[in-house]
Design a protein around this motif. Structure first.
Motif, PDB file in Angstrom:
ATOM      1  N   PHE A 144       0.588  -1.193  -0.047  1.00  0.00           N
ATOM      2  CA  PHE A 144       0.205  -0.093  -0.049  1.00  0.00           C
ATOM      3  C   PHE A 144       0.782   1.337  -0.036  1.00  0.00           C
ATOM      4  O   PHE A 144       0.237   2.507   0.198  1.00  0.00           O
ATOM      5  CB  PHE A 144      -0.919   0.051   1.139  1.00  0.00           C
ATOM      6  CG  PHE A 144      -1.798  -1.292   1.402  1.00  0.00           C
ATOM      7  CD1 PHE A 144      -3.012  -1.382   0.467  1.00  0.00           C
ATOM      8  CD2 PHE A 144      -1.326  -2.337   1.923  1.00  0.00           C
ATOM      9  CE1 PHE A 144      -3.761  -2.540   0.276  1.00  0.00           C
ATOM     10  CE2 PHE A 144      -2.315  -3.408   1.909  1.00  0.00           C
ATOM     11  CZ  PHE A 144      -3.262  -3.544   1.248  1.00  0.00           C
ATOM     12  N   TYR A 148       3.440   3.150  -4.880  1.00  0.00           N
ATOM     13  CA  TYR A 148       3.108   4.510  -5.170  1.00  0.00           C
ATOM     14  C   TYR A 148       4.502   5.353  -5.127  1.00  0.00           C
ATOM     15  O   TYR A 148       4.419   6.490  -5.153  1.00  0.00           O
ATOM     16  CB  TYR A 148       2.198   5.055  -4.159  1.00  0.00           C
ATOM     17  CG  TYR A 148       0.897   4.391  -4.341  1.00  0.00           C
ATOM     18  CD1 TYR A 148      -0.115   4.511  -5.225  1.00  0.00           C
ATOM     19  CD2 TYR A 148       0.183   3.724  -3.026  1.00  0.00           C
ATOM     20  CE1 TYR A 148      -1.195   3.845  -5.264  1.00  0.00           C
ATOM     21  CE2 TYR A 148      -0.898   2.979  -3.053  1.00  0.00           C
ATOM     22  CZ  TYR A 148      -1.495   3.219  -4.320  1.00  0.00           C
ATOM     23  OH  TYR A 148      -3.061   2.510  -4.379  1.00  0.00           O
ATOM     24  N   HIS A 150       6.489   5.076  -2.555  1.00  0.00           N
ATOM     25  CA  HIS A 150       6.662   5.561  -1.278  1.00  0.00           C
ATOM     26  C   HIS A 150       7.189   4.523  -0.286  1.00  0.00           C
ATOM     27  O   HIS A 150       6.337   3.535  -0.065  1.00  0.00           O
ATOM     28  CB  HIS A 150       4.961   6.176  -0.594  1.00  0.00           C
ATOM     29  CG  HIS A 150       5.455   6.971   0.514  1.00  0.00           C
ATOM     30  ND1 HIS A 150       5.105   8.393   0.685  1.00  0.00           N
ATOM     31  CD2 HIS A 150       5.680   6.603   1.669  1.00  0.00           C
ATOM     32  CE1 HIS A 150       5.385   8.841   1.718  1.00  0.00           C
ATOM     33  NE2 HIS A 150       5.713   7.716   2.366  1.00  0.00           N
ATOM     34  N   ILE A 159       5.891  14.252   4.497  1.00  0.00           N
ATOM     35  CA  ILE A 159       4.479  14.360   4.310  1.00  0.00           C
ATOM     36  C   ILE A 159       3.995  14.922   5.654  1.00  0.00           C
ATOM     37  O   ILE A 159       3.313  16.015   5.808  1.00  0.00           O
ATOM     38  CB  ILE A 159       3.829  12.997   4.072  1.00  0.00           C
ATOM     39  CG1 ILE A 159       3.899  12.525   2.662  1.00  0.00           C
ATOM     40  CG2 ILE A 159       2.459  13.097   4.648  1.00  0.00           C
ATOM     41  CD1 ILE A 159       2.932  11.476   2.198  1.00  0.00           C
TER      42      ILE A 159
ATOM     43  N   THR B  89       4.073  11.946  -3.969  1.00  0.00           N
ATOM     44  CA  THR B  89       3.083  11.101  -3.335  1.00  0.00           C
ATOM     45  C   THR B  89       2.065  11.457  -2.365  1.00  0.00           C
ATOM     46  O   THR B  89       2.421  12.618  -1.687  1.00  0.00           O
ATOM     47  CB  THR B  89       3.798   9.731  -2.614  1.00  0.00           C
ATOM     48  OG1 THR B  89       4.509  10.314  -1.356  1.00  0.00           O
ATOM     49  CG2 THR B  89       4.917   9.250  -3.283  1.00  0.00           C
ATOM     50  N   VAL B  90       0.707  11.460  -2.535  1.00  0.00           N
ATOM     51  CA  VAL B  90      -0.043  12.050  -1.594  1.00  0.00           C
ATOM     52  C   VAL B  90      -0.662  11.181  -0.700  1.00  0.00           C
ATOM     53  O   VAL B  90      -0.935   9.830  -0.768  1.00  0.00           O
ATOM     54  CB  VAL B  90      -1.413  12.606  -2.709  1.00  0.00           C
ATOM     55  CG1 VAL B  90      -0.834  13.481  -3.617  1.00  0.00           C
ATOM     56  CG2 VAL B  90      -2.042  11.322  -3.247  1.00  0.00           C
ATOM     57  N   LEU B  91      -1.258  11.842   0.447  1.00  0.00           N
ATOM     58  CA  LEU B  91      -1.907  11.169   1.431  1.00  0.00           C
ATOM     59  C   LEU B  91      -3.307  11.740   1.738  1.00  0.00           C
ATOM     60  O   LEU B  91      -3.455  12.918   1.970  1.00  0.00           O
ATOM     61  CB  LEU B  91      -1.183  11.169   2.861  1.00  0.00           C
ATOM     62  CG  LEU B  91      -1.510  10.400   3.994  1.00  0.00           C
ATOM     63  CD1 LEU B  91      -1.475   8.800   3.718  1.00  0.00           C
ATOM     64  CD2 LEU B  91      -0.955  10.733   5.235  1.00  0.00           C
ATOM     65  N   LEU B 103      -2.565   6.324   0.548  1.00  0.00           N
ATOM     66  CA  LEU B 103      -1.521   6.871  -0.167  1.00  0.00           C
ATOM     67  C   LEU B 103      -1.892   6.868  -1.649  1.00  0.00           C
ATOM     68  O   LEU B 103      -2.678   5.864  -2.235  1.00  0.00           O
ATOM     69  CB  LEU B 103       0.009   6.095   0.071  1.00  0.00           C
ATOM     70  CG  LEU B 103       0.705   6.403   1.129  1.00  0.00           C
ATOM     71  CD1 LEU B 103       1.857   5.468   1.499  1.00  0.00           C
ATOM     72  CD2 LEU B 103       1.227   7.699   0.973  1.00  0.00           C
TER      73      LEU B 103
END
Ligand SMILES: [Zn+2]
Lengths: 395, 141
Positions: A144, A148, A150, A159, B89-91, B103
């Motif tokens: 998960f 991406y 990450h 973040i 990368t987005v949350l 994510l």
């Protein structure tokens, strides 16, 4: 209630190996160097050491192939350290954070399980690119995240940091004050990796980005090396050559332990305040009683979170607090007086702990804060986990 | 590796996560939900973090939420993404529950188009050259 163990144990010796950017000697050799130096510094002989503890885990996957090669377990020192033939107590800790191991050492001394405890933390850098993900498939929680792009701790910190900056209407340029202050301190620390390299505010602002809003200088410098300390009981410490740094209180972060994704979020005060609160409570102190603060900076924003969680400034105010020399050696609260992990090198909070000891025993040379009677050292990040101690000049 | 290499990291489902990926393959987003207290868990867990029940079942979620935060990645340190830097990368925090976080990947550098708190929505991306579909998030239309 003030802890009954307050002032009953002390750090009496510090040892550091050479710190190098790339492995030049086996990690086990560096650990032996640091441990022998700490024992000698304490005025003891290796065979006096009858208790040992370490936090052996490494911040990269796959460590543990061979003891002494990419980590250093308790057994390595037991087999090769020339210590007491009959080790009375030992522990290998992977909970909390690095100071969790010396915390257990304190408990062992108070219980009478051992007389002289040696603690070390050895850090390895694997060959090739440090901290990389080399697979076309990802299992576990990584399915998960890695899918991406990450993977890394610095991405999750970035973040969280953007969220912090946005929430409190701050900007990353203000961080230059903290980071350049740490470098200035490292320039007074001959053991620091960046001892000979000054850094200006412009250098900071022009640094390349790693994971925006974090730049290169917001990340600590990975190194190969080891730090060790020797601890004993307060009554034995009186007979040794160094001034003892008494341990007034300790704590580990256990509340609100976050998970994989949620550790990116703004829980740093929920988790950080009770953590530092335990250290304060045991020591019978509060933020006003602290003369020097060594606050973990594996990533620079963590120091901001600790400043707030420890009550040195208000919520969301840390980037203002660090301005105008307030955290410099001459300021109202000297922070990371040795250069921090950012400028001394990534010793995972051990540099912080060793420097707190030096400050309350007048051993910090040009960085010495006059009349430093108390120093707090905290490792980890309140976003994730941590551990820490308060040291005092008097028991 | 060429600069337009389509190869990317794909998930390796396990017994616990297989239903999630099966739904994604059909263009549906799901999350585990506690049957005792209603709490959603993501990534999948074996126990409810809220009430500690083991009774978790897969339920559909809206895929609508808000941008919690994002980072812009510059390091070429992840296989399949080396040639894509900088990327974001987005949350995303789903509307269903505070801190129900997913994510996502958005190609390209920071172009000023993302604002924290902005509405986001799920879409389903088929990874080029594979049979794999991923849930992704973009600013809501
Ligand atoms: Zn529940």
């Amino acid at each position: 209630m003030v802890w009954e163990g307050k002032g009953k144990t002390a750090v009496v010796g510090i040892g550091l190996s050479k710190l190098t950017r790339r492995p030049e000697a086996p990690l086990g050799a560096l650990a032996l160097d640091a441990c022998r130096a700490a024992i000698e510094d304490a005025g003891l002989k290796p065979e006096d050491i009858d208790g040992i503890c370490t936090y052996p885990d490494q911040p990269f996957a796959g460590a543990g192939r061979r003891d002494g090669e990419d980590l250093v377990n308790a057994l390595f020192l037991m087999n090769h350290g020339g210590l007491a033939p009959d080790i009375k107590w030992y522990a290998q800790i992977s909970t909390g954070m690095i100071a969790s191991a010396p915390i257990e050492g304190v408990n062992a001394l108070i219980s009478g399980a051992a007389k002289y405890v040696l603690f070390w933390r050895a850090m390895h850098i694997p060959k090739g690119t440090y901290n990389s993900f080399r697979s076309y498939s990802a299992g576990g929680d990584g399915q998960f995240g890695a899918v991406y792009g990450h993977v890394h701790g610095y991405q999750t910190h970035a973040i969280a940091y953007r969220h912090y900056l946005n929430k409190y209407h701050q900007n990353r340029e203000k961080m230059a004050a903290l980071v350049t202050n740490s470098r200035r301190n490292a320039n007074l620390n001959p053991g620091a990796f960046f001892y000979n390299q000054p850094m200006s505010v412009e250098d900071y602002l022009n640094a390349r980005m790693i994971a925006e809003p974090m730049c290169l200088f917001d990340c600590d410098v990975p190194i190969e090396g080891c730090t060790a300390i020797v601890m004993t009981t307060a009554d034995r410490a009186k007979d040794l050559k160094n001034k003892p740094a008494y341990i007034a209180g300790y704590g580990q972060n256990t509340a609100h332990r976050p998970e994989y994704l949620t550790y990116m979020v703004d829980s740093y005060l929920d988790a950080g305040r009770p953590h530092v609160g335990k250290i304060y409570e045991r020591a019978g102190m509060g933020p006003k009683d602290i003369d020097v603060a060594e606050l973990y900076d594996g990533f620079a924003p963590s120091t901001l979170y600790w400043l707030e969680a420890a009550g040195f400034c208000g919520e969301g105010e840390a980037l203002d607090f660090v301005q105008n020399g307030n955290v410099s050696l001459e300021g109202s609260l000297p922070v990371n007086t040795f250069g921090g992990s950012l400028s001394e090198g990534r010793l995972h909070g051990m540099g912080h702990l060793a420097e707190a000891v030096r400050q309350v025993t007048d051993r910090a040379d040009k960085r010495q804060i006059k009349d430093a009677n108390t120093a707090i050292a905290i490792d980890g990040s309140p976003l994730l986990r941590g551990s820490g101690m308060i040291f005092t000049r008097e028991p | 590796m060429t600069t337009d290499s389509p190869r990317r990291v794909v998930p390796q489902p396990d017994e616990l996560t297989q239903p999630f990926w099966d739904a994604v393959a059909e263009g549906r987003l799901m999350a585990q939900r506690c049957q005792q207290c209603g709490f959603y868990s993501h990534p999948p867990r074996i126990i409810c973090n809220e009430c500690h029940s083991f009774d978790l079942k897969w339920e559909p979620v809206s895929g609508k939420g808000k941008l919690y935060s994002y980072e812009v990645m510059h390091m070429q340190s992840i296989t399949g993404f080396e040639d894509r830097v900088p990327y974001r990368t987005v949350l995303v925090e789903l509307d269903e529950q505070p801190k129900l976080l997913f994510l996502g990947y958005l190609p390209g550098a920071d172009d000023g188009s993302l604002t924290l708190g902005m509405p986001m929505e799920v879409f389903f991306e088929k990874i080029e050259g594979t049979d794999q579909t991923l849930p992704q998030f973009r600013p809501a239309k």
